[in-house]
Design a protein around this motif. Sequence first.
Motif, PDB file in Angstrom:
ATOM      1  N   SER A   1      -3.001  14.910  25.015  1.00 34.29           N
ATOM      2  CA  SER A   1      -3.187  14.267  23.709  1.00 34.29           C
ATOM      3  C   SER A   1      -4.389  14.842  22.961  1.00 34.29           C
ATOM      4  CB  SER A   1      -3.358  12.750  23.891  1.00 34.29           C
ATOM      5  OG  SER A   1      -4.496  12.457  24.692  1.00 34.29           O
ATOM      6  N   LYS A   2      -5.396  15.300  23.716  1.00 32.32           N
ATOM      7  CA  LYS A   2      -6.581  15.896  23.083  1.00 32.32           C
ATOM      8  C   LYS A   2      -6.207  17.134  22.275  1.00 32.32           C
ATOM      9  CE  LYS A   2     -10.337  14.517  26.208  1.00 32.32           C
ATOM     10  NZ  LYS A   2     -11.395  15.055  27.112  1.00 32.32           N
ATOM     11  N   ILE A   3      -5.252  17.901  22.789  1.00 25.32           N
ATOM     12  CA  ILE A   3      -4.861  19.121  22.077  1.00 25.32           C
ATOM     13  C   ILE A   3      -3.732  18.862  21.077  1.00 25.32           C
ATOM     14  CG2 ILE A   3      -5.650  20.649  23.920  1.00 25.32           C
ATOM     15  CD1 ILE A   3      -2.798  20.926  24.872  1.00 25.32           C
ATOM     16  N   GLY A   4      -3.375  17.593  20.916  1.00 18.58           N
ATOM     17  CA  GLY A   4      -2.426  17.219  19.876  1.00 18.58           C
ATOM     18  C   GLY A   4      -0.969  17.369  20.245  1.00 18.58           C
ATOM     19  N   LEU A   5      -0.649  17.305  21.562  1.00 19.90           N
ATOM     20  CA  LEU A   5       0.739  17.437  21.997  1.00 19.90           C
ATOM     21  C   LEU A   5       1.202  16.185  22.741  1.00 19.90           C
ATOM     22  CD1 LEU A   5       0.695  21.125  23.315  1.00 19.90           C
ATOM     23  CD2 LEU A   5       1.547  20.321  21.101  1.00 19.90           C
ATOM     24  N   THR A   6       2.502  16.093  22.940  1.00 14.65           N
ATOM     25  CA  THR A   6       3.101  15.001  23.720  1.00 14.65           C
ATOM     26  C   THR A   6       4.149  15.607  24.646  1.00 14.65           C
ATOM     27  OG1 THR A   6       4.885  14.598  22.132  1.00 14.65           O
ATOM     28  CG2 THR A   6       2.804  13.388  21.793  1.00 14.65           C
ATOM     29  N   PRO A   7       4.533  14.886  25.705  1.00 11.44           N
ATOM     30  CA  PRO A   7       5.590  15.402  26.582  1.00 11.44           C
ATOM     31  C   PRO A   7       6.875  15.696  25.815  1.00 11.44           C
ATOM     32  CG  PRO A   7       4.468  13.576  27.648  1.00 11.44           C
ATOM     33  CD  PRO A   7       3.941  13.637  26.236  1.00 11.44           C
ATOM     34  N   GLU A   8       7.167  14.879  24.815  1.00 18.43           N
ATOM     35  CA  GLU A   8       8.406  15.077  24.037  1.00 18.43           C
ATOM     36  C   GLU A   8       8.401  16.411  23.291  1.00 18.43           C
ATOM     37  OE1 GLU A   8       7.879  11.071  25.180  1.00 18.43           O
ATOM     38  OE2 GLU A   8       6.536  12.295  23.942  1.00 18.43           O
ATOM     39  N   ILE A   9       7.214  16.830  22.850  1.00 18.35           N
ATOM     40  CA  ILE A   9       7.101  18.094  22.106  1.00 18.35           C
ATOM     41  C   ILE A   9       7.226  19.291  23.042  1.00 18.35           C
ATOM     42  CG2 ILE A   9       5.502  19.554  20.772  1.00 18.35           C
ATOM     43  CD1 ILE A   9       4.367  16.991  19.562  1.00 18.35           C
ATOM     44  N   VAL A  10       6.744  19.131  24.290  1.00 20.77           N
ATOM     45  CA  VAL A  10       6.629  20.270  25.212  1.00 20.77           C
ATOM     46  C   VAL A  10       7.845  20.437  26.130  1.00 20.77           C
ATOM     47  CG1 VAL A  10       5.257  21.256  27.100  1.00 20.77           C
ATOM     48  CG2 VAL A  10       4.105  20.093  25.185  1.00 20.77           C
ATOM     49  N   ILE A  11       8.272  19.365  26.770  1.00 23.71           N
ATOM     50  CA  ILE A  11       9.310  19.479  27.803  1.00 23.71           C
ATOM     51  C   ILE A  11      10.638  19.954  27.197  1.00 23.71           C
ATOM     52  CG2 ILE A  11      10.715  18.182  29.473  1.00 23.71           C
ATOM     53  CD1 ILE A  11       8.260  16.399  29.945  1.00 23.71           C
TER      54      ILE A  11
END
Length: 290
Positions: A48-58
């Motif tokens: 979250s610190k780098i502005g991402l979520t599991p939904e965005i990455v996986i």
Amino acid sequence: MEKSPEDSLKISCEELGETLIKQQGMTFKFKNVEGRIIHTFIAGKLLSKIGLTPEIVIGRELSEILPAEIAKNKESFYREAWEGKEDITYEGELNGVYYLASLQPIRQFGKVIEVIASCVDITERKKAEEELRATKELLESVIKNSADSICVTDTEGKVIRVNDAFERIYGWSEKELIGKQLPSIPENIYDSLVEICKPVLTGKESSISLETIRKRKDGELIHVFLTLSPIKDARNVVVALTGITRDITERKKSEEFFRKADKLNVVGQLAAGLVHEIRNPLASLRVFYN
């Protein structure tokens, strides 16, 4: 009631998942699916610190998440790990947050089936490094552009560093002096200088200043104002000495000139007084005989 192995395994997996989610860093995994590097898992507060979520990455490739140039650079590390290279590390930055990633291939029957990565936040370290770099650049600028000669020696008196002003004043270049004893100290005062340096070398004095004599490369002796200061390591042990010298030869010449002028002035005043005293009796005699 005793838990079954399946229940125990399920609980362990849940606990592990919770641990990964709550960790300060970040853990992710990826696979090579028909030539595409696809993320299969990611968790951790760093996400979250780098502005991402599991939904965005996986389920996505790097090029779908990051700018093209950054994605291309990181993918090279991903592919090296997928090819079986161990202990791959790289630094990344996203939205002002710096992190260090370590990649490890996971094998089954000798074949890489997955790569797992662990990341730690190194933002504070990078800030400290940047502050150190800026401080170093500032010090380098001060040393390089100083009108005063600056020389750094180890505790045995061997030269570590000299600045441009040292070469202008004394004639020796840094290349000529590195690792050698200073040739600018006249032999007749070397022992006395060693004694003067002892309080600084032992840490008893933070600095000492004095006027002394130094020798130029051409053999000319010059008057200098010298300040010696210790350089200490993290344990407060003196590891080097900094000597800053200012050429005061012209000032000393001026002082000598005025000192001699004062002497001549005193002699002149005495002479004038004597002449006055001599003339007075003669004047009295002239009056008497007239």
